[in-house]
Design a protein around this motif. Structure first.
Motif, mmCIF file in Angstrom:
data_model
loop_
_atom_site.group_PDB
_atom_site.id
_atom_site.type_symbol
_atom_site.label_atom_id
_atom_site.label_comp_id
_atom_site.label_asym_id
_atom_site.label_seq_id
_atom_site.Cartn_x
_atom_site.Cartn_y
_atom_site.Cartn_z
ATOM 1 N N PRO A 52 -20.624 10.842 29.829
ATOM 2 C CA PRO A 52 -21.735 10.814 30.780
ATOM 3 C C PRO A 52 -22.483 12.152 30.903
ATOM 4 O O PRO A 52 -23.694 12.160 31.108
ATOM 5 N N LEU A 53 -21.796 13.276 30.751
ATOM 6 C CA LEU A 53 -22.484 14.563 30.808
ATOM 7 C C LEU A 53 -23.523 14.650 29.689
ATOM 8 O O LEU A 53 -24.663 15.066 29.915
ATOM 9 N N LEU A 54 -23.130 14.250 28.482
ATOM 10 C CA LEU A 54 -24.062 14.241 27.358
ATOM 11 C C LEU A 54 -25.269 13.366 27.664
ATOM 12 O O LEU A 54 -26.410 13.795 27.518
ATOM 13 N N TRP A 55 -25.020 12.133 28.083
ATOM 14 C CA TRP A 55 -26.121 11.188 28.311
ATOM 15 C C TRP A 55 -27.020 11.625 29.464
ATOM 16 O O TRP A 55 -28.245 11.450 29.411
ATOM 17 N N GLY A 56 -26.451 12.208 30.486
ATOM 18 C CA GLY A 56 -27.272 12.727 31.585
ATOM 19 C C GLY A 56 -28.180 13.851 31.114
ATOM 20 O O GLY A 56 -29.362 13.910 31.475
ATOM 21 N N LEU A 57 -27.633 14.743 30.285
ATOM 22 C CA LEU A 57 -28.448 15.839 29.751
ATOM 23 C C LEU A 57 -29.488 15.349 28.748
ATOM 24 O O LEU A 57 -30.598 15.888 28.680
ATOM 25 N N VAL A 58 -29.159 14.306 27.993
ATOM 26 C CA VAL A 58 -30.143 13.728 27.073
ATOM 27 C C VAL A 58 -31.349 13.208 27.868
ATOM 28 O O VAL A 58 -32.503 13.471 27.512
ATOM 29 N N GLY A 59 -31.093 12.491 28.951
ATOM 30 C CA GLY A 59 -32.191 12.000 29.787
ATOM 31 C C GLY A 59 -33.002 13.139 30.379
ATOM 32 O O GLY A 59 -34.237 13.112 30.387
ATOM 33 N N ALA A 60 -32.311 14.168 30.854
ATOM 34 C CA ALA A 60 -32.993 15.310 31.477
ATOM 35 C C ALA A 60 -33.785 16.116 30.456
ATOM 36 O O ALA A 60 -34.932 16.492 30.712
ATOM 37 N N VAL A 61 -33.201 16.375 29.302
ATOM 38 C CA VAL A 61 -33.880 17.181 28.283
ATOM 39 C C VAL A 61 -35.073 16.430 27.700
ATOM 40 O O VAL A 61 -36.171 16.997 27.589
ATOM 41 N N ALA A 62 -34.886 15.169 27.324
ATOM 42 C CA ALA A 62 -35.996 14.387 26.758
ATOM 43 C C ALA A 62 -37.152 14.316 27.750
ATOM 44 O O ALA A 62 -38.324 14.476 27.379
ATOM 45 N N THR A 63 -36.853 14.103 29.018
ATOM 46 C CA THR A 63 -37.883 13.990 30.051
ATOM 47 C C THR A 63 -38.590 15.322 30.278
ATOM 48 O O THR A 63 -39.812 15.395 30.282
#
Length: 192
Positions: free
Chosen positions: A109-120
């Protein structure tokens, strides 16, 4: 003058309205795709982390842009911009590459949360820079002012059938926005 009633006018409206959402969709999708390729399909917790990261990043960037999280979402008056501003290849590519790096260093979940934050975050900041540059950069032709004047009703002429483009708007009637302002509270009169 350009005819806005035909297919090309409709197509122009759809492309203009869809430029930013199209780019954001691609940014989030490609960030998720490279992460899925490296780590496999997300489970429910990962998907919720992606949602949370993207939403928090969006609200944070929005709060910075609007001067605080309690401020109303408002749009600046639209200004003419170049079509190339929607060429988000570099911006989305940068966000996707960063998500790829994260996918090789983190997991869960840390990876996926950061993916959403970084892409956005990368998309919103990069697209804003592109639209700003295309609207103010070298060779930009300023269009007619679309800023509403205080005390005056602003009407959108949908049935006029034509629109003025920056290249077509060469006449100057000599009236400034201040001269047209009616602060008496009466309905504005139509000018010929």
């Amino acid at each position: 003058m350009t005819d806005t009633r035909g297919y090309r006018g409709s197509l122009r409206g759809v492309v203009t309205a869809g430029a930013a959402p199209h780019g954001y969709t691609l940014a989030l999708w490609t960030g998720g795709a490279v992460t899925t390729s490296a780590r496999g399909a997300p489970d429910v917790a990962d998907a919720l982390a992606l949602l949370t990261g993207a939403t928090l990043a969006f609200v944070t960037v929005g709060a910075v842009a609007h001067g605080g999280p309690g401020r109303p979402l408002t749009q600046a008056a639209p200004r003419p911009t170049r079509v190339w501003a929607a060429f988000h290849l570099f911006t989305i590519g940068l966000g996707t590459a960063l998500c790829g790096v994260l996918a090789h260093v983190l997991s869960g979940p840390l990876l996926w949360g950061l993916v959403g934050a970084v892409a956005t975050t990368v998309y919103l900041c990069g697209a804003a820079a592109q639209f700003w540059w295309a609207g103010t950069g070298p060779g930009h032709v300023a269009g007619p002012s679309t800023r509403p004047v205080r005390g005056r009703t602003t009407a959108l002429m949908l049935d006029a059938g034509t629109e003025t483009t920056p290249e077509d708007d060469t006449e100057d009637d000599g009236a400034s926005a201040g001269e047209n302002a009616d602060t008496s509270g009466r309905s504005p009169s139509r000018r010929p």
